[in-house]
Enzyme design. Structure first.
Site, short mmCIF file in Angstrom:
data_model
loop_
_atom_site.label_atom_id
_atom_site.label_comp_id
_atom_site.label_asym_id
_atom_site.label_seq_id
_atom_site.Cartn_x
_atom_site.Cartn_y
_atom_site.Cartn_z
N ASP A 250 13.83 -4.62 0.55
CA ASP A 250 13.06 -3.81 -0.17
C ASP A 250 14.19 -2.55 -0.53
O ASP A 250 15.33 -2.49 -0.36
CB ASP A 250 12.16 -3.14 0.98
CG ASP A 250 10.80 -2.78 0.14
OD1 ASP A 250 10.82 -2.45 -1.04
OD2 ASP A 250 9.77 -2.70 0.86
N ASP B 39 4.04 -2.17 -6.47
CA ASP B 39 3.30 -3.22 -5.89
C ASP B 39 1.84 -3.70 -6.33
O ASP B 39 1.33 -2.83 -7.53
CB ASP B 39 2.91 -2.55 -4.47
CG ASP B 39 4.12 -2.34 -3.51
OD1 ASP B 39 4.86 -2.71 -3.87
OD2 ASP B 39 3.82 -1.86 -2.52
C1 GLA Z 1 7.04 -1.80 -0.57
C2 GLA Z 1 7.12 -3.16 -1.06
C3 GLA Z 1 5.90 -4.00 -0.68
C4 GLA Z 1 5.76 -3.92 1.20
C5 GLA Z 1 5.89 -2.61 1.34
C6 GLA Z 1 6.31 -2.56 2.91
O1 GLA Z 1 5.99 -1.26 -1.06
O2 GLA Z 1 7.27 -3.40 -2.47
O3 GLA Z 1 5.77 -5.21 -1.14
O4 GLA Z 1 6.95 -4.75 1.40
O5 GLA Z 1 7.22 -1.96 0.78
O6 GLA Z 1 6.32 -1.21 3.34
#
Ligand code: GLA
Length: 411
Positions: A157, A212
């Site tokens: 990430d 997301d």
């Molecule tokens: C980010 C990623 C998500 C998830 C969260 C976890 O937002 O894009 O897919 O992995 O972190 O905290």
């Protein structure tokens, strides 16, 4: 004099040996031969967020097998954020001892014994998005730890990465995984910030193209400093990216929200479009308690086959009229997938004359020529044959739903 010459010769030899191979040169590329079709599996984040522990992961692995998801092709069980405990005095990361008392190696053994693979999550910055220890400065040590545990997939990430450069950071973790010696899929999760489709194909196997996803059809979820997007919004953000996808390297429009709250036809449209664009199919629902409708969507082998087609060509939007979109995906052996997506809230009629024009995909050069060639049609959600391309297709698409056909050349 003779001694000096010998010494010089020895130093030159040593120099050439070192320059040809040593333990400090790095290989910044991904493992080859993995994810030749878009990866399929499950990830904890969309449904469980930080509520992960070893019992959940084991039960999901059990459900992956008992529900037939494994048979349908889903392989990876991926633990997302918040599995972490602390680093020890030597810097090695450990799982949260309360949540994972048996340790990650035991969990990997459990998952492997079911014929599945285990994925884990880290972050290129100092902390993960959930505030757990990130891998910045510990990349090689963490990669070694994951390899020792038997991890098969790393989602990496992009939170708390102040001053880091995307391509460089992901190359560092790719090199660390190579050095650790265990083949792992590398899932680049930097949300499209540094155009990962341009450098991602060499470094990882999939890259997130957006922020997301959120479990609504066409909304934007405002979270204050950031927002998440419904499935249609995410779909729109894939424009112009299909040329970057192919076997071993995929655009990732984020994990599935099927079974997480949308109505059945919206889930069906979401899943179908993800298959049309050759997206990784990472289920994000609770596999232990999914409804028959959700299971039927996630396990439709003929729709999955479009996603997993070995040609690896990402489908594309061919036409838009009112709220009706026509999407096409060329397939191996001259077949095509044709999908009609109704984004509107009323029923949309479909009337598609296959013979009206010869369709050529400018990227793959595949040709759909119903003037010269007869194709049989199969409706992949009803499982029924739907005639041939000799006559125009007439039908209706309910609101927020799809019609999808596989066209097969009649020989
Ligand atoms: C980010 C990623 C998500 C998830 C969260 C976890 O937002 O894009 O897919 O992995 O972190 O905290």
């Amino acid at each position: 004099m003779k001694r000096i010459k010998l010494l010089v010769a020895a130093l030159c030899l040593a120099g050439s040996v070192y320059s040809q191979g040593n333990n400090y040169t790095q290989d910044y590329t991904k493992y080859q031969g993995l994810a030749l079709t878009p990866p399929m599996g499950w990830n904890s984040w969309n449904k469980f967020a930080c509520n992960v522990d070893e019992n959940l992961i084991k039960q999901v692995a059990d459900a992956m097998v008992s529900t037939g998801m494994k048979d349908a092709g889903y392989t990876y069980i991926n633990i997302d954020d918040c599995w972490h405990g602390d680093r020890d005095s030597l810097g090695f990361i450990h799982p949260d001892a309360k949540r994972f008392p048996s340790g990650m190696k035991a969990l990997a053994d459990y998952v492997h014994a079911k014929g599945l693979k285990l994925g884990i999550y880290s972050d290129a910055g100092s902390e993960t998005c959930g505030g757990r220890p990130g891998s910045r400065g510990y990349e090689f040590q963490d990669a070694l730890t994951y390899a020792k545990w038997g991890i098969d997939y790393l989602k990496y990430d992009w939170c708390n990465t102040e001053g880091l450069h995307g391509e460089g950071a992901y190359k560092t973790i790719a090199a660390a995984l190579k050095k650790a010696g265990r083949p792992m899929v590398l899932s680049i999760c930097e949300w499209g910030t540094d155009q990962p489709w341009k450098w991602g194909p060499q470094v990882g196997h999939l890259w997130r193209t957006t922020g997301d996803i959120y479990n609504c059809f066409d909304c934007i979820k405002d979270n204050g400093s950031w927002h998440a997007n419904g499935v249609m919004k995410i779909l729109d953000m894939q424009k112009g990216l299909r040329q970057y996808a192919g076997p071993g390297h995929w655009n990732d429009p984020d994990m599935l929200e099927v079974g997480n709250g949308m109505v059945t036809n919206e889930d069906r449209a979401h899943f179908t479009l993800w298959c049309m664009i050759a997206a990784p199919l990472i289920a994000g629902n609770d596999l232990r308690s999914m409804s028959p409708q959700t299971a039927a969507i996630l396990k439709n082998k003929e729709v999955i086959a479009l996603d997993q087609d070995s040609l690896g060509v990402q489908g594309y939007q061919y036409a838009v009229k009112d709220s009706l979109e026509t999407w096409l995906k060329p397939l191996k052996g001259g077949d095509w997938a044709v999908c009609f997506l109704n984004r509107g809230t009323g029923v949309q009629p479909v009337n598609f004359d296959w013979k009206k024009e010869v369709i050529t995909d400018s990227l793959s050069k595949a040709i759909l020529d119903a003037q010269k060639q007869v194709y049989t049609l199969k409706n992949l959600w009803t499982g029924k044959n739907a005639g041939t391309t000799k006559s125009p297709l007439k039908g209706v698409v309910p609101a927020h739903d799809v019609l999808i056909f596989r066209l097969h050349q009649q020989r």
